[in-house]
Design an enzyme around this catalytic site. Structure first.
Site, mmCIF file in Angstrom:
data_model
loop_
_atom_site.group_PDB
_atom_site.id
_atom_site.type_symbol
_atom_site.label_atom_id
_atom_site.label_comp_id
_atom_site.label_asym_id
_atom_site.label_seq_id
_atom_site.Cartn_x
_atom_site.Cartn_y
_atom_site.Cartn_z
ATOM 1 N N CYS A 164 58.447 -10.948 45.334
ATOM 2 C CA CYS A 164 57.803 -11.908 44.350
ATOM 3 C C CYS A 164 58.770 -11.898 43.111
ATOM 4 O O CYS A 164 58.616 -12.751 42.076
ATOM 5 C CB CYS A 164 56.618 -11.095 43.969
ATOM 6 S SG CYS A 164 55.281 -11.238 45.041
ATOM 7 N N LYS B 258 59.434 -15.622 42.342
ATOM 8 C CA LYS B 258 58.331 -16.260 41.689
ATOM 9 C C LYS B 258 58.974 -16.824 40.512
ATOM 10 O O LYS B 258 59.725 -16.171 39.654
ATOM 11 C CB LYS B 258 57.287 -15.307 41.239
ATOM 12 C CG LYS B 258 56.142 -16.015 41.357
ATOM 13 C CD LYS B 258 54.967 -14.999 41.294
ATOM 14 C CE LYS B 258 53.490 -15.195 41.110
ATOM 15 N NZ LYS B 258 52.735 -14.120 40.960
ATOM 16 N N ASP C 84 43.847 -15.326 40.201
ATOM 17 C CA ASP C 84 44.697 -14.651 41.519
ATOM 18 C C ASP C 84 44.656 -15.659 42.487
ATOM 19 O O ASP C 84 45.353 -16.160 43.372
ATOM 20 C CB ASP C 84 44.292 -13.378 41.900
ATOM 21 C CG ASP C 84 44.346 -12.387 40.807
ATOM 22 O OD1 ASP C 84 45.622 -12.048 40.782
ATOM 23 O OD2 ASP C 84 43.596 -12.057 40.237
ATOM 24 N N ASP D 159 50.479 -17.060 49.033
ATOM 25 C CA ASP D 159 52.041 -16.442 48.674
ATOM 26 C C ASP D 159 52.780 -16.531 49.773
ATOM 27 O O ASP D 159 52.619 -16.338 50.946
ATOM 28 C CB ASP D 159 51.431 -15.077 48.254
ATOM 29 C CG ASP D 159 51.063 -14.738 46.866
ATOM 30 O OD1 ASP D 159 52.289 -15.045 46.085
ATOM 31 O OD2 ASP D 159 50.240 -14.206 46.624
ATOM 32 N N ASP E 2 45.296 -11.235 46.752
ATOM 33 C CA ASP E 2 44.632 -12.097 45.942
ATOM 34 C C ASP E 2 43.242 -12.276 46.063
ATOM 35 O O ASP E 2 42.310 -12.515 45.295
ATOM 36 C CB ASP E 2 45.455 -13.461 45.900
ATOM 37 C CG ASP E 2 46.663 -13.214 44.792
ATOM 38 O OD1 ASP E 2 46.821 -12.526 43.984
ATOM 39 O OD2 ASP E 2 47.804 -14.189 45.346
ATOM 40 N N GLY F 11 49.448 -22.052 61.481
ATOM 41 C CA GLY F 11 50.522 -22.258 60.408
ATOM 42 C C GLY F 11 51.130 -23.429 60.755
ATOM 43 O O GLY F 11 51.198 -24.418 61.409
ATOM 44 N N HIS F 12 52.290 -23.213 59.932
ATOM 45 C CA HIS F 12 53.467 -24.274 59.943
ATOM 46 C C HIS F 12 54.953 -23.638 59.521
ATOM 47 O O HIS F 12 55.182 -23.020 58.741
ATOM 48 C CB HIS F 12 52.949 -25.483 58.674
ATOM 49 C CG HIS F 12 53.970 -26.618 58.783
ATOM 50 N ND1 HIS F 12 53.787 -27.417 59.662
ATOM 51 C CD2 HIS F 12 55.166 -27.015 57.882
ATOM 52 C CE1 HIS F 12 54.550 -28.570 59.291
ATOM 53 N NE2 HIS F 12 55.492 -28.231 58.270
HETATM 54 CO CO CO Z 1 47.225 -11.940 42.208
HETATM 55 CO CO CO Z 2 49.421 -14.279 44.326
HETATM 56 CO CO CO Z 3 41.279 -11.783 39.147
#
Ligand code: CO
Ligand code: CO
Ligand code: CO
Length: 361
Positions: free
Chosen positions: A28, A31, A61, A78, A101, A149-150
């Protein structure tokens, strides 16, 4: 022994493949920072579909889409480049992170699709098989299947999930419900970005990566199940924007002020040492910079302590705003459910909306 086999035998490969060496940025921490994303999203036309209960406007989220009066979908995705060296762990962490999330909205996961980029010229296909196996096992632990999926060719491995969950439309827990008096509860320790960066750079001399992997592969399911039995006003999970970045999303959406007690925040001890030596991912520095307009730190907090609180997490814990009279019971039940890192780290207070104060103790 078959002599034919011997003829073609290669010397045993003793250097294990290190997946992080195929990624320029990890987890992350790769990100895009909030300062980059928020103006972009503001340029898009507003969402007008009345069934969109949660969209892009509140930095929440996951999106929530109402199907009927008693059913809504929770939608989130994500994905990122390798944060750890073992392909199986990478898949499991990416899956736990993506599933989180759904839990952070108060939802229950239903199913998921995988999103894959893979450098098939640089890495054997067995690596991808292990990534998928790690993700599939983690999804199974969450009670769901990855149903498709891909996959594309890419210069670096990329893996993640798009997850669909369900929720009752009246029971969505957004970032917008925090109220003065609420207690802030965090369910996992911070410092994951600093430790994974140290490991990637061969600087993890304390061997902290195994504990970090244990934390990152832990589903937020058990913590969410406990929290949903209580009066949770706001809920999010701590990932790429760091503890203070995700708390800022809550204070901004709820138009409240928060106080964090730095010394109560559960922290992986190796991360304290490493950050003091100057180890921190770029995303962590970007978070601290973005948050300068929102967060005031007590004078006793060093720049390194500030960085730790802004550290970009991958598959971090849930951050909940809980009615204060329930806080002790919530912590008790979390620990009984095995969420051993859970701690009260501060409170929501009346004050300048969106802002955060971090006290030394
Ligand atoms: Co989140
Ligand atoms: Co997220
Ligand atoms: Co939230």
């Amino acid at each position: 022994m078959n002599p034919k086999m011997n003829e073609h035998q290669h010397p045993p490969d003793t250097t294990p493949l290190r997946l992080t060496q195929f990624a320029t940025r990890a987890g992350c921490a790769a990100k895009q920072p909030q300062g980059y994303l928020l103006p972009l999203l503001n340029c898009l036309p507003p969402i007008t579909d009345p069934n969109v209960l949660v969209g892009t406007s509140s930095s929440d989220d996951a999106a929530v889409y109402k199907l009927s009066d008693d059913l809504a979908l929770v939608l989130t995705t994500d994905f990122f480049t390798p944060i750890v060296d073992r392909p199986y762990d990478f898949g499991a962490i990416a899956a736990a992170n993506a599933l989180s999330d759904v839990y952070a909205m108060g939802g229950r996961p239903l199913t998921a699709l995988s999103l894959v980029g893979f450098p098939d010229q640089k890495l054997p296909v067995e690596v991808l098989a292990e990534i998928l196996r790690g993700a599939t096992d983690k999804a199974a632990e969450a009670g769901i299947a990855i149903v498709g999926g891909h996959t594309i060719k890419a210069d670096e491995p990329i893996f993640g999930l798009a997850v669909v969950g369900s929720i009752h439309p009246d029971r969505v827990i957004t970032n917008a419900g925090a109220q003065p008096g609420d207690v802030l509860i965090l369910t996992k320790p911070i410092g994951l970005g600093i430790i994974t960066t140290a490991a990637k750079n061969n600087e993890d001399r304390l061997g902290a990566i195994s504990e970090a992997i244990e934390v990152m592969t832990t589903l937020n399911a058990a913590a969410a199940e406990v929290l949903l039995r209580f009066d949770v006003r706001a809920l999010t999970d701590v990932t790429g924007f760091g503890l203070l970045g995700h708390l800022r999303n809550v204070t901004a959406a709820s138009k409240v002020y928060a106080r964090v007690h730095a010394d109560t925040v559960p922290t992986l001890s190796a991360a304290r040492e490493y950050v003091a030596q100057g180890i921190a991912p770029g995303g962590t520095h970007a978070n601290r910079k973005f948050l300068a307009d929102w967060v005031t730190y007590d004078d006793s907090l060093s720049k390194e302590q500030q960085l730790l609180l802004c550290d970009a997490q991958t598959s971090g814990g849930l951050l909940a705003c809980v009615a204060s009279h329930q806080a002790d019971a919530v912590l008790h039940d979390l620990r009984r459910a095995g969420v051993r890192w859970a701690a009260a780290i501060g409170s929501i207070e009346p004050g300048e909306p969106g802002k955060i104060f971090v006290s030394g103790r």
